[in-house]
Motif scaffolding. Structure first.
Motif, short mmCIF file in Angstrom:
data_model
loop_
_atom_site.label_atom_id
_atom_site.label_comp_id
_atom_site.label_asym_id
_atom_site.label_seq_id
_atom_site.Cartn_x
_atom_site.Cartn_y
_atom_site.Cartn_z
N THR A 1 -17.94 -3.48 0.69
CA THR A 1 -17.31 -4.96 0.22
C THR A 1 -18.18 -6.19 0.25
N GLN B 1 -6.03 -1.86 9.43
CA GLN B 1 -5.14 -0.54 9.17
C GLN B 1 -6.04 0.60 9.26
N GLU C 1 -14.00 -19.19 -1.82
CA GLU C 1 -13.22 -17.91 -1.95
C GLU C 1 -13.29 -16.88 -1.01
N LEU D 1 -10.88 -15.89 1.94
CA LEU D 1 -9.60 -14.93 1.64
C LEU D 1 -10.18 -13.83 1.57
N ARG D 2 -11.41 -13.49 1.08
CA ARG D 2 -11.79 -12.26 0.54
C ARG D 2 -11.96 -11.46 2.05
N ARG E 1 -17.21 -2.02 5.03
CA ARG E 1 -17.68 -3.53 5.09
C ARG E 1 -18.92 -3.50 4.11
N ALA F 1 -10.73 -12.36 4.76
CA ALA F 1 -9.34 -11.99 5.47
C ALA F 1 -8.72 -10.67 5.06
N ARG F 2 -8.66 -10.55 3.69
CA ARG F 2 -8.26 -9.44 3.07
C ARG F 2 -8.89 -8.13 3.75
N ALA F 3 -10.21 -8.07 3.72
CA ALA F 3 -11.11 -6.93 4.21
C ALA F 3 -10.80 -6.70 5.63
N GLU F 4 -10.59 -7.69 6.63
CA GLU F 4 -10.31 -7.45 7.91
C GLU F 4 -8.97 -6.83 8.15
N GLU F 5 -8.09 -7.12 7.20
CA GLU F 5 -6.71 -6.61 7.39
C GLU F 5 -6.73 -5.04 6.96
N GLN F 6 -7.74 -4.64 6.07
CA GLN F 6 -8.00 -3.35 5.89
C GLN F 6 -8.65 -2.69 6.81
#
Length: 316
Positions: free
Chosen positions: A248, A230, A216, A219-220, A245, A222-227
């Motif tokens: 998270t 932004q 898992e 995916l976690r 980070r 990847a989502r955090a790095e997208e944030q």
């Protein structure tokens, strides 16, 4: 300096590696991921330039060695130098590192396990020469892999106790068994698509927590790095990104990811400097053969052997 498994290029895989060890093999608190200069005179072999020895070794009560997968990670770090150094030199260097990192009592325990590990690796080489374990027949891969896994367990029992084997190899065993079970489902012609999906769901439900964490984590992350992307676009400071980070993942993971960011910036600057010098060289006087020779010299002066293959994408 970098761990051997960490390259100076920020990709999702690198981010996973930076966080992954904290999830599954215990957090590490040593200073990390400050890249060495090319042709590092202190590297054991050329391929280890810019890396730090894998394996966060620990001692427990009574000054005994703590057994976990970190120990085999260190062994494999040095064994990866086979071909560049002879085995006796690798053994000597590994034992020196064990003595440097551990107390005399724990180092002696680790040296014994290292000798057993080498014998175990030799046994695996012999095992893999058996065509019975070659997973190259369509529809029979799972059977061959499971047979090899069982033979590997039998070989390992000659060199390690049950408790040692569980501590050193428990996670990789769980990973292997999970993969074999999934291949068995995919190869089972008696199951229809829905039944296969149900079987895979059962495997998911039975997955050990550490293995689930590993599956898992990408995916976690990847989502955090997208944030993070932004946040940077909105003007967030590096301290704010660190705090995000840390909340998270963990403070240790946040520090490692910050080092990854710094490595990427350093890499980008090194590439930019190289391309400028390359452009000047190619535009300057001299014949083509001389320029090509000078360009190769420039490459080798700026980048390590590990990094050179990655220049291709930047020179096109």
């Amino acid at each position: 300096m970098m761990k051997r498994s960490t390259l100076a290029f920020t990709t999702l895989g690198l981010l996973i590696g930076a966080v992954g060890g904290l999830y599954y093999l215990g957090s590490q608190t040593e200073e990390s991921t400050v890249p060495r200069a090319p042709q590092d005179p202190y590297a054991f072999v050329r391929s280890l330039e810019g890396t730090r020895t894998d394996g966060d070794l620990k001692t427990g009560p009574g000054d005994d060695l703590v057994l976990d997968a970190e120990l085999t990670r260190m062994f494999d770090y040095y064994l990866s130098a086979l071909g560049e150094k002879p085995l006796p030199a690798i053994i000597q260097q590994t034992e020196l590192e064990l003595s440097r990192k551990l107390s005399p009592k724990a180092a002696a325990q680790a040296r014994r396990l290292f000798a057993n590990y080498l014998d175990y690796k030799r046994a695996l080489i012999a095992l893999d020469s058996n065509p019975q374990y070659a997973a190259n027949q369509e529809g029979k891969q799972a059977a061959a892999l499971r047979a090899r896994f069982q033979a590997m367990q039998a070989a390992r029992s000659r060199f390690f106790s049950a408790s040692e084997s569980k501590a050193l190899f428990g996670f990789t065993d769980a990973y292997d068994l999970d993969a074999i079970a999934r291949i068995e489902v995919s190869e089972d012609k008696q199951l229809n698509a829905q039944q296969k999906q149900d079987k895979l769901a059962q495997i998911d439900a039975a997955m050990p927590p550490a293995l689930r964490e590993e599956r898992e984590a990408p995916l976690r992350i990847a989502r955090a790095e997208e944030q993070v992307t932004q946040m940077r676009a909105q003007g967030a400071s590096e301290q704010q990104i660190y705090q995000f980070r840390a909340a998270t993942f963990s403070p240790q993971a946040a520090a490692r990811l910050a080092e990854v960011d710094r490595e990427e910036e350093q890499w980008k600057q090194r590439i930019a400097d190289f391309l400028q010098q390359r452009a000047r060289l190619l535009a300057g006087p001299g014949d083509e053969a001389g320029k090509l020779a000078a360009l190769q010299t420039l490459r080798e002066s700026k980048f390590s052997a590990q990094e050179l293959p990655r220049l291709v994408a930047y020179e096109q």
